[in-house]
Write a protein that holds these residues in place. Structure first.
Motif, PDB file in Angstrom:
ATOM      1  N   SER A   1      63.319 -24.921  50.308  1.00 55.52           N
ATOM      2  CA  SER A   1      62.638 -26.120  50.783  1.00 55.52           C
ATOM      3  C   SER A   1      61.728 -25.756  51.955  1.00 55.52           C
ATOM      4  O   SER A   1      62.161 -25.094  52.903  1.00 55.52           O
ATOM      5  N   GLU A   2      60.471 -26.183  51.894  1.00 56.23           N
ATOM      6  CA  GLU A   2      59.541 -25.894  52.984  1.00 56.23           C
ATOM      7  C   GLU A   2      59.999 -26.550  54.281  1.00 56.23           C
ATOM      8  O   GLU A   2      59.892 -25.954  55.361  1.00 56.23           O
ATOM      9  N   GLN A   3      60.533 -27.783  54.186  1.00 55.26           N
ATOM     10  CA  GLN A   3      61.020 -28.455  55.393  1.00 55.26           C
ATOM     11  C   GLN A   3      62.150 -27.678  56.044  1.00 55.26           C
ATOM     12  O   GLN A   3      62.221 -27.568  57.270  1.00 55.26           O
ATOM     13  N   TRP A   4      63.036 -27.126  55.219  1.00 57.49           N
ATOM     14  CA  TRP A   4      64.148 -26.339  55.754  1.00 57.49           C
ATOM     15  C   TRP A   4      63.612 -25.119  56.499  1.00 57.49           C
ATOM     16  O   TRP A   4      64.060 -24.787  57.606  1.00 57.49           O
ATOM     17  N   LEU A   5      62.667 -24.429  55.886  1.00 63.05           N
ATOM     18  CA  LEU A   5      62.075 -23.261  56.531  1.00 63.05           C
ATOM     19  C   LEU A   5      61.437 -23.643  57.864  1.00 63.05           C
ATOM     20  O   LEU A   5      61.570 -22.930  58.865  1.00 63.05           O
ATOM     21  N   ARG A   6      60.756 -24.790  57.907  1.00 61.85           N
ATOM     22  CA  ARG A   6      60.051 -25.187  59.130  1.00 61.85           C
ATOM     23  C   ARG A   6      61.001 -25.627  60.235  1.00 61.85           C
ATOM     24  O   ARG A   6      60.582 -25.775  61.386  1.00 61.85           O
ATOM     25  N   THR A   7      62.277 -25.857  59.924  1.00 63.83           N
ATOM     26  CA  THR A   7      63.238 -26.093  61.013  1.00 63.83           C
ATOM     27  C   THR A   7      63.553 -24.790  61.738  1.00 63.83           C
ATOM     28  O   THR A   7      64.042 -24.814  62.870  1.00 63.83           O
ATOM     29  N   TRP A   8      63.316 -23.663  61.086  1.00 67.58           N
ATOM     30  CA  TRP A   8      63.528 -22.351  61.713  1.00 67.58           C
ATOM     31  C   TRP A   8      62.255 -21.857  62.402  1.00 67.58           C
ATOM     32  O   TRP A   8      62.295 -21.336  63.502  1.00 67.58           O
TER      33      TRP A   8
ATOM     34  N   MET B   1      72.666 -31.520  53.261  1.00 67.97           N
ATOM     35  CA  MET B   1      73.064 -30.246  52.676  1.00 67.97           C
ATOM     36  C   MET B   1      72.849 -30.246  51.167  1.00 67.97           C
ATOM     37  O   MET B   1      72.314 -29.281  50.593  1.00 67.97           O
ATOM     38  N   VAL B   2      73.259 -31.337  50.512  1.00 67.31           N
ATOM     39  CA  VAL B   2      73.084 -31.439  49.058  1.00 67.31           C
ATOM     40  C   VAL B   2      71.607 -31.350  48.698  1.00 67.31           C
ATOM     41  O   VAL B   2      71.228 -30.680  47.729  1.00 67.31           O
ATOM     42  N   GLU B   3      70.751 -32.020  49.494  1.00 69.65           N
ATOM     43  CA  GLU B   3      69.318 -32.002  49.214  1.00 69.65           C
ATOM     44  C   GLU B   3      68.727 -30.607  49.412  1.00 69.65           C
ATOM     45  O   GLU B   3      67.901 -30.147  48.629  1.00 69.65           O
ATOM     46  N   ARG B   4      69.131 -29.934  50.472  1.00 68.65           N
ATOM     47  CA  ARG B   4      68.611 -28.574  50.686  1.00 68.65           C
ATOM     48  C   ARG B   4      69.045 -27.635  49.562  1.00 68.65           C
ATOM     49  O   ARG B   4      68.270 -26.775  49.120  1.00 68.65           O
ATOM     50  N   LEU B   5      70.270 -27.782  49.092  1.00 67.75           N
ATOM     51  CA  LEU B   5      70.728 -26.973  47.968  1.00 67.75           C
ATOM     52  C   LEU B   5      69.922 -27.290  46.718  1.00 67.75           C
ATOM     53  O   LEU B   5      69.482 -26.389  45.996  1.00 67.75           O
ATOM     54  N   ARG B   6      69.738 -28.607  46.452  1.00 68.43           N
ATOM     55  CA  ARG B   6      69.009 -29.003  45.244  1.00 68.43           C
ATOM     56  C   ARG B   6      67.587 -28.461  45.264  1.00 68.43           C
ATOM     57  O   ARG B   6      67.087 -27.963  44.260  1.00 68.43           O
ATOM     58  N   ARG B   7      66.946 -28.547  46.400  1.00 71.74           N
ATOM     59  CA  ARG B   7      65.564 -28.076  46.503  1.00 71.74           C
ATOM     60  C   ARG B   7      65.473 -26.554  46.454  1.00 71.74           C
ATOM     61  O   ARG B   7      64.386 -26.001  46.311  1.00 71.74           O
ATOM     62  N   SER B   8      66.607 -25.898  46.568  1.00 69.17           N
ATOM     63  CA  SER B   8      66.669 -24.437  46.431  1.00 69.17           C
ATOM     64  C   SER B   8      67.188 -24.021  45.060  1.00 69.17           C
ATOM     65  O   SER B   8      67.489 -22.846  44.839  1.00 69.17           O
ATOM     66  N   GLY B   9      67.325 -24.989  44.167  1.00 69.77           N
ATOM     67  CA  GLY B   9      67.710 -24.688  42.795  1.00 69.77           C
ATOM     68  C   GLY B   9      69.195 -24.554  42.566  1.00 69.77           C
ATOM     69  O   GLY B   9      69.613 -23.983  41.561  1.00 69.77           O
ATOM     70  N   ILE B  10      70.033 -25.078  43.483  1.00 66.82           N
ATOM     71  CA  ILE B  10      71.489 -24.967  43.345  1.00 66.82           C
ATOM     72  C   ILE B  10      72.088 -26.367  43.255  1.00 66.82           C
ATOM     73  O   ILE B  10      71.830 -27.224  44.094  1.00 66.82           O
TER      74      ILE B  10
END
Length: 792
Positions: free
Chosen positions: A4-11, A233-242
């Motif tokens: 997820s691009e949003q997840w990456l941008r939190t880092w 957490m569920v959304e970040r996993l889903r957006r990462s294909g899991i």
């Protein structure tokens, strides 16, 4: 790797657009394979709460629901099987526009008014799940815009990583790269050690330390597996294909995506006595989490207890020891497995998991404790529990050792064509975790971090500089060198010359894989043991070829299946004979022919190609070296060739190759129902020729005599011609076989062979007596060797 691009941008959040970020990732070698929005385009959808439901008066499958948007209550008719009071769901209100420009209006369903629509995930194009309404977490704020509540203004980016970049199979690794690209600060998650509540530990033995140099385990008691993972957490996993499974598994998957370290949780109650990391035993089996039963091989590393195997290390856990709804205590595992020990193991069992994908490419050996603490803190936060101390088994001798590398500014400038200041070099490499210590002017000693196991020599560091500087920005300069002409040996034939010859005779060049299906290997070379790949692309490409024929015949099949009835292919390449301790790699030239002798045309016949057509092509190849007299065709046998149409090609007693017809049984097993002819030659033998030399033309007349003899059918013509050349004397200049006859007028067991002999002396005219003596010597030799008689 999907993220997820949003997840990456939190880092790390460089001040660049989405398009710029995607383009830049590709330019630094992290090729973007795909980008997709995490949800469809829609508006007017809020978080709703179902207050009550009652049966529709005229429809069994419909419910009349009272739905709140936080300020008002609406009546909505819904047919979803999971609708129930207290459920929070996406609520498309009157005026909302769903994906596909579908507008929500007030409607009546079977006579009951419906004011809006309760949505499934597929209707919002969030996922393909259309089994029921999309259920939102209990803490989701009612009335909030669904796009804001779930952060749906996001993109899921998929990058295709080369096998050496296992360090980028995590958000932490990608953030490190993006930070280095843009010089942006990276803010990693804060990992703190949790409080130890109890002292219970599970005994751990590592019996295969070379394959598992570091193993960490921790007992966490009184967890509550009924709790759900939070929406973020569920959304970040889903957006990462899991896909989300349960909170405990979701947490281990989340940490794997976040930090790059796979983890596994066992049900403590299912572990007998303690953990043993060992190689599998002969005949041992395991029921995996996906339900399939596998027979373990002795070269497979497993996690076991004192009774049975619990998991294939680094690949997948077993069904009976996995976390379930009844689990109360878990044993959390976090280990470093050697990538070579695990290479190809998942594929050999027909598996491919996120964990095996990472372990085969290499995982940071210093990451295990950090990942263990991060996973523990998330578990305690989400499913509760009490953490015990970490048990660790460590074999430092088996851990990979990073050796410092000397980097020279002069070498950077030479290889990249750049003039970079020392400050620029340090600024580019330091954010990657590389520690540069100045050793002099323009010279650094570089300490490589444990997560960059792909960097081992100076050019690896220079590649990193070129990557971060930008391949598209590197200057274009033509190389300068002093090139001395190289003499081509006149006595050797080049491979391009052989290729041109075959092309001129109607062949087309093919290039096939050096690794083939073991079943094909067995069909063509049943008496040879194949050299098997340790980490094959697939089972069908796992054996190194011992002949070029399997690839060529497979290409021929492909053409025949597409109505190409006339096929002529050749290939030059290596064959691999023997095993690693005694491996021979031999350059070969091979061909395959089938169909008509000539291409379709009004002037050409329709005769099919035969053995002698292919033999003529082989003879043309042998004649290019000028040493055709040293080659001979001898009746032979080959497991892939027809017993009656197979010839060994020899050169002064050495085997050069084979030519013949494909064995009928082999052709039938491959589904080929027409005659196929093959040849294969050692390139080292047919490229060695003799240097041409000039001979004066004789000014004196030549004398020709024709000779017809009767000889047994079993005698090969080549043997007759060799005998004639030997007996005819030095003045023989030409010998031609112009007729072979079998049939009426001669013995059924014999054949008539007619040859023409030509003599010529370089300095005088030959007289009749000399020619007659030579003819007599020829007849005596043929009679003594082959019991030949002069035909009358």
């Amino acid at each position: 790797m999907k993220f997820s691009e949003q997840w990456l941008r939190t880092w790390v959040n460089p001040q660049v657009s989405h398009a710029e970020l995607v383009a830049r990732l590709s330019m630094v070698g992290l090729e973007v394979d795909g980008v997709e929005a995490v949800a469809g385009q829609f508006s007017g959808v809020v978080v709703g709460e179902v207050l009550s439901t009652e049966q529709h008066p005229d429809a069994d499958k419909l419910r009349v629901c009272q739905v709140s948007n936080g300020s008002e209550t609406f009546q909505v008719v819904c047919g979803a099987p999971n609708v129930r009071p207290g459920l929070k769901i996406p609520f498309a209100m009157i005026g909302a526009v769903l994906p596909g420009d579908f507008k929500i209006k007030k409607a009546k369903l079977r006579g009951v008014e419906s004011n809006g629509m309760l949505c499934s995930a597929s209707e919002l194009q969030i996922s393909e799940d259309n089994s029921g309404l999309m259920e939102l977490a209990a803490e989701t704020l009612v009335g909030a815009d669904i796009r804001a509540a779930l952060n749906l203004d996001d993109a899921s980016i998929e990058i295709g990583l080369t096998p050496n970049r296992g360090d980028c199979l995590s958000i932490a690794g990608l953030a490190r790269e993006v930070g280095a690209i843009y010089g942006a600060p990276v803010t990693p998650v804060e990992v703190v050690s949790v409080d130890i509540v109890h002292q219970y530990t599970l005994p751990v033995e590592v019996l295969a330390q070379a394959a598992c140099p570091r193993y960490l385990g921790r007992v966490i008691r009184n967890v509550d597996p009924s709790r759900s993972a939070p929406t973020w957490m569920v959304e970040r996993l889903r957006r990462s294909g899991i896909r989300s499974i349960d909170a405990i598994v979701d947490i281990t998957n989340y940490v794997m995506l976040e930090l790059g370290q796979p983890l596994h949780a066992f049900d403590l109650a299912e572990i007998n006595t303690g953990i043993r990391v060992r190689m599998a035993e002969e005949g041992e089996s395991l029921v995996l989490l996906d339900g399939q039963t596998v027979k373990l091989r002795p070269d497979t590393l497993v996690i076991a207890d004192h009774q049975r195997a619990l998991a294939i290390a680094g690949v997948m856990g077993g069904e009976h020891s996995g976390v379930s709804a009844d689990t109360r205590d878990i044993f959390l595992e976090c280990a470093y497995f050697d990538s070579v020990a695990l290479a190809g193991k998942a594929r050999s069992y027909g598996l491919h998991t996120d964990a095996s994908h990472r372990y085969e490419r290499g995982v940071d050996p210093d990451l295990t404790r950090k990942a263990m603490e991060r996973a523990t803190s998330l578990l305690l936060e989400i499913v509760g529990g009490e953490a015990g101390p970490i048990s660790e088994v460590l074999d430092k001798q088996s851990l990979p050792l990073a050796v410092p590398i000397i980097l020279r500014s002069e070498r950077i400038n030479q290889m990249l064509g750049l003039e970079l200041a020392s400050e620029q070099v340090e600024k580019m490499l330091s954010p990657l975790g590389l520690n540069l210590v100045a050793e002099g002017e323009g010279v650094w000693r570089v300490d490589v971090p444990s997560h960059r196991f792909d960097i081992s020599i100076e050019v690896d560091l220079i590649e990193e500089i070129g990557r971060l500087y930008g391949y598209d920005r590197l200057p274009v300069r033509y190389p300068q060198a002093r090139l001395a002409p190289v003499a081509t040996p006149e006595g050797r034939v080049t491979i391009p010359a052989l290729r041109r010859l075959l092309v001129s005779r109607g062949y087309q060049e093919a290039i096939t894989y050096s690794f083939i299906d073991p079943k094909l290997f067995e069909l063509f070379t049943p008496d040879t043991k194949p050299l098997m790949l340790a980490n094959p692309i697939s089972v069908e490409m796992s054996a190194m070829r011992a002949t070029l024929w399997p690839g060529l015949v497979t290409a021929l099949q492909y053409n025949l299946n597409r109505q190409q009835a006339r096929v002529r292919l050749f290939e030059s390449g290596l064959r691999f004979v023997g095993q690693l301790d005694d491996l021979k790699q031999e350059a070969m030239l091979a061909g395959v022919v089938t169909g008509a002798r000539f291409g379709e045309a009004w002037s050409n016949g329709r005769d099919a190609v035969d053995f002698y057509d292919v033999k003529a092509d082989v003879e043309a190849l042998l004649n290019t070296s000028g040493g055709e007299q040293s080659f001979s065709f001898v009746s032979g046998e080959h497991s892939a060739l027809h017993p009656g149409q197979c010839a060994r090609i020899e050169r002064e007693g050495r085997l050069v190759g084979y030519v013949g017809s494909l064995h009928p049984q082999l052709a039938a097993s491959l589904g080929i129902d027409q005659s196929v002819y093959l040849f294969e030659l050692l390139l080292s033998e047919i490229t060695e020729g003799r240097l041409p030399r000039f001979v004066d033309l004789s000014r004196f007349p030549e004398v020709r005599r024709d000779l017809a003899i009767l000889v047994s059918k079993d005698v090969p013509a080549a043997a007759l011609l060799a005998s004639i050349r030997e007996a005819a004397g030095d003045n023989l200049t030409d010998l031609k076989l112009f007729d072979v006859y079998e049939g009426k007028g001669i013995d059924p067991l014999s054949k008539s062979v007619a040859v023409g002999l030509t003599w010529q002396h370089p300095s005088r005219t030959l007289n009749d007596d000399e020619v007659s003596d030579a003819m007599q010597a020829v007849l005596i030799s043929l009679e003594e060797r082959f019991n030949a008689t002069l035909r009358k």
